[in-house]
Write a protein that holds these residues in place. Structure first.
Motif: not given
Length: 283
Positions: A73-77, A101-104
Motif C-alpha cells: 500500500e505504501a509503494r502504491a501511495q 508518503v516516503k516516510r510512510r
C-alpha cells in the motif's frame, strides 16, 4: 370503555414501563452511573470466560501504531503522489504529501516485521488442546493488524482487544472471531493485555503505544507484575522517541530500570530475546 378494557390498558402500560423491565434487559439502567462497578466487572469477566474456554494460558502482547500500512500500500501511495508531483512540481502541498508518503514507506517495513514475528511465535505454540504464547493486540489496523495477520496465516488463534473511540475503530479481519473483544474502559482493556502476558513487543507507535509501554515498565519496576521481556523493535525510532539513557543520566531512573528494555531491529532478534529469557521454550 369498560372497566376491564381500561384495566387492561393500564396493565399493558405498566408492563411497557422501564421500571418493569428485567434488570438485565434494561439498557438505560445498565448504562447509568450507579451501575459503573457492574460494567467494570462485566468487562473483566466476559473476555476471561472466553480465554478460559479455549485454554489460553499465556500471551505475547504486540503494540504499535495503527497508522503503519503494508509495504504494498505504501509503494502504491508513493507512486500516485510521485505522478502528481511530476505533473505539478511547484505545488507545495503535493511536495509535503510526497515527504509524508516516503516516510510512510520507510515505516511500512515494520508491518512486515510484526507479521513475521507473529508467524514465528504462532507456528510453534498452537495446538488443539492448550494455547500458549498467543498473540494479543489492540485489534485495530496497522501493527495490530499485521500481528493478528501473522497468526492467522499460521492458522493459529490470536486475540484482539478493541476499544470504543470517538472515531470508531473497526476490528481488523484477522482476529480469531471468538477472541475479538470490545471495551469501553481503558483500564480493563489494559488489565486483559497483561493478565497472561509473557512478553511485550512494541513496534513504532504514538501516544497509545507509549502509554501502554510505560505502564508495563512502571508495573515491572514497582514489582506489581513479574518481570517479562520488554522488546522494542526499531532502534532508530526508539532511541529518539524515548531517551532512556537521558533518564538514567539525570537520575530519574536507575540503570537497572533501563535494563528492563531491549531494543532490537527485526523479528529474528525479538525471538532471540524471548528464547534467552525462557530458556529454549521458544524456537
Amino acid at each position: 370503555m369498560t372497566d376491564s378494557t381500561q384495566h387492561k390498558a393500564l396493565q399493558e402500560a405498566i408492563m411497557r414501563g422501564a421500571s418493569y423491565r428485567l434488570a438485565q434487559e434494561d439498557l438505560e439502567f445498565l448504562a447509568s452511573d450507579d451501575l459503573r462497578p457492574l460494567r467494570l466487572q462485566l468487562e473483566l469477566q466476559k473476555p476471561e470466560a472466553a480465554l478460559r474456554k479455549l485454554n489460553i494460558h499465556s500471551t505475547i502482547v504486540v503494540f504499535g501504531s495503527a497508522r503503519i500500512i503494508p509495504p504494498i500500500e505504501a509503494r502504491a501511495q508513493l507512486a500516485r503522489v510521485k505522478a502528481l508531483a511530476q505533473a505539478q512540481p511547484d505545488d507545495p502541498g503535493i511536495q509535503l504529501e510526497l515527504t509524508k508518503v516516503k516516510r510512510r514507506l520507510l515505516y511500512s517495513r515494520y508491518y512486515d516485521e510484526a507479521r513475521r514475528f507473529a508467524q514465528m511465535v504462532s507456528s510453534h505454540f498452537q495446538d488443539k488442546e492448550q494455547h500458549d504464547f498467543v498473540i494479543v493486540t489492540g485489534g485495530g489496523p496497522g501493527i495490530m493488524e499485521a500481528a493478528n495477520r501473522g497468526a492467522f496465516e499460521m492458522e493459529a488463534h490470536s486475540i484482539g482487544l478493541n476499544i470504543t473511540l470517538p472515531h470508531e475503530q473497526a476490528p481488523n479481519p484477522f482476529i480469531s472471531p471468538e477472541l475479538a473483544f470490545r471495551f469501553h474502559y481503558f483500564a480493563l482493556r489494559k488489565m486483559h493485555f497483561l493478565l497472561r502476558a509473557r512478553a511485550l513487543v512494541a513496534f513504532p507507535g504514538g501516544y497509545g503505544t507509549l502509554d501502554e509501554l510505560l505502564e508495563v515498565l512502571n508495573l515491572v519496576q514497582t514489582s506489581k507484575m513479574a518481570r517479562i521481556p520488554i522488546v522494542l523493535v526499531g532502534r532508530a525510532f526508539w532511541r529518539r522517541a524515548v531517551h532512556f539513557d537521558f533518564l538514567v543520566e539525570e537520575g530519574m531512573i536507575s540503570e537497572a530500570d533501563a535494563a528492563l528494555i531491549t531494543i532490537v531491529e527485526n523479528a529474528e532478534e525479538a525471538i532471540a530475546i524471548l528464547h534467552d529469557f525462557y530458556q529454549s521454550i521458544l524456537p
